[in-house]
Design an enzyme around this catalytic site. Structure first.
Site, mmCIF file in Angstrom:
data_model
loop_
_atom_site.group_PDB
_atom_site.id
_atom_site.type_symbol
_atom_site.label_atom_id
_atom_site.label_comp_id
_atom_site.label_asym_id
_atom_site.label_seq_id
_atom_site.Cartn_x
_atom_site.Cartn_y
_atom_site.Cartn_z
ATOM 1 C CE LYS A 47 -4.775 -5.841 -0.901
ATOM 2 N NZ LYS A 47 -5.762 -6.205 -0.140
ATOM 3 C CG HIS A 100 -1.599 -1.029 1.462
ATOM 4 N ND1 HIS A 100 -1.425 -2.297 1.894
ATOM 5 C CD2 HIS A 100 -3.099 -1.332 1.132
ATOM 6 C CE1 HIS A 100 -2.349 -3.462 2.138
ATOM 7 N NE2 HIS A 100 -3.387 -2.679 1.291
#
Ligand SMILES: O=C1C[C@@](O)(C(=O)O)C[C@@H](O)[C@@H]1O
Length: 229
Positions: free
Chosen positions: A146, A120
Site C-alpha cells: 500500500k 506514506h
C-alpha cells in the site's frame, strides 16, 4: 479480508461506528493510534464487519510512540476473531524503529490474517519508477503493498495510477491513493486501475488522512465508475 477484490474500509478510531458503516463498507480500519482504549473496544466488539488494525508510529505520520507496546498492541488485537488483517509499515519491516515488526507479520500469518504493508509520503509523490520500486518491496513483505502519497499535480496522480496498473498487471496486490486536494479523485479512480483497498470515514469530520471522501460518497463514486467500464 483477503483483498482479492476492491475492499472499502470505514477508517475509524471508534468501533461504535460499525452499524452506520455496514451499508457501504466491506470492513473497518481501526486506527489504534487515534483510539481511546482500542483493545477494550475490540474486547467489547460484537459487530458484523471484519477489522484491519493499524497502529501508525509518529515517524510515519501517526500518533503512536515507537515502543515495544506499539507492536504488542497489534499482536493482542490479532487475537480477536473479528481482526482479519493488520497494517505494518514497510519501513518497520525493513528495520526502522527499535522493534521487530516481522514478529507481528508472523503472528498474523499464524492466525490466517492478511498483512498490508504500507508506505506514506505526506509531502509529495515520487515518480512512477520509484513508486513501483517501493510497492514491489512492500508486496514482498506481505499480502498487499500500500502506498499513500501526496499529489501536488495531475501528473502525480498519473504516476500513481500508472504504477498501480503496472503492478496489478504483473499479479501484485496493491492499494494506492494520493492524499490532498489534488489527489482526492484518485481514491475513486485507483480501484479501476487495480487498487484493492479504499479508506473513508463514516463522518467526513472524522477523516484519518487528507482528501478522504466520506464512506457513502466513496462507495457511490467507485460503484458508478466501475459500472461505466
Ligand atoms: O494508510 C492509510 C491510508 C490513509 O492514509 C488514506 O490516505 O486514506 C488513511 C489511513 O487511515 C490508512 O492507514
Amino acid at each position: 479480508m483477503d483483498f482479492e477484490s476492491f475492499t472499502l474500509l470505514a477508517a475509524t478510531d471508534d468501533l461504535g461506528v460499525e452499524p452506520a458503516a455496514r451499508a457501504d463498507a466491506d470492513g473497518l480500519e481501526l486506527r489504534l493510534d487515534f483510539a481511546d482504549e482500542p483493545l477494550a473496544q475490540l474486547d467489547a466488539y460484537d459487530g458484523e464487519l471484519p477489522i484491519l488494525v493499524t497502529n501508525r508510529p509518529t515517524w510515519e505520520g501517526g500518533e503512536a510512540a515507537d515502543t515495544a507496546g506499539r507492536l504488542s498492541a497489534l499482536e493482542t488485537a490479532l487475537e480477536h476473531e473479528s481482526v482479519t488483517a493488520v497494517d505494518l509499515e514497510l519501513a518497520a519491516l525493513e528495520g526502522a524503529g527499535d522493534h521487530d515488526a516481522g514478529r507481528v507479520a508472523d503472528a498474523a500469518r499464524d492466525r490466517g490474517a492478511s498483512v498490508v504493508v504500507s508506505t506514506h509520503n505526506f509531502e509529495s509523490t515520487p515518480d512512477r519508477g520509484a513508486i513501483v520500486d517501493r510497492l514491489e518491496r512492500a508486496c514482498g513483505h506481505g499480502d498487499v503493498g500500500k502506498m499513500a502519497s501526496t499529489a501536488q499535480s495531475p501528473d502525480d496522480v498519473l504516476a500513481m495510477l500508472g504504477a498501480t496498473r503496472e503492478l496489478t498487471a504483473t499479479g501484485e496486490q496493491v492499494a494506492t491513493m494520493c492524499m490532498g486536494s489534488a489527489g482526492r479523485h484518485s481514491r475513486a479512480v485507483a480501484p479501476l486501475y487495480g487498487s484493492r483497498i479504499g479508506y473513508a470515514p463514516v463522518d467526513p469530520a472524522d477523516a484519518t488522512a487528507p482528501g478522504q471522501y466520506d464512506l457513502a460518497t466513496l462507495r457511490t463514486l467507485v460503484g458508478q465508475l466501475r459500472s461505466d467500464t
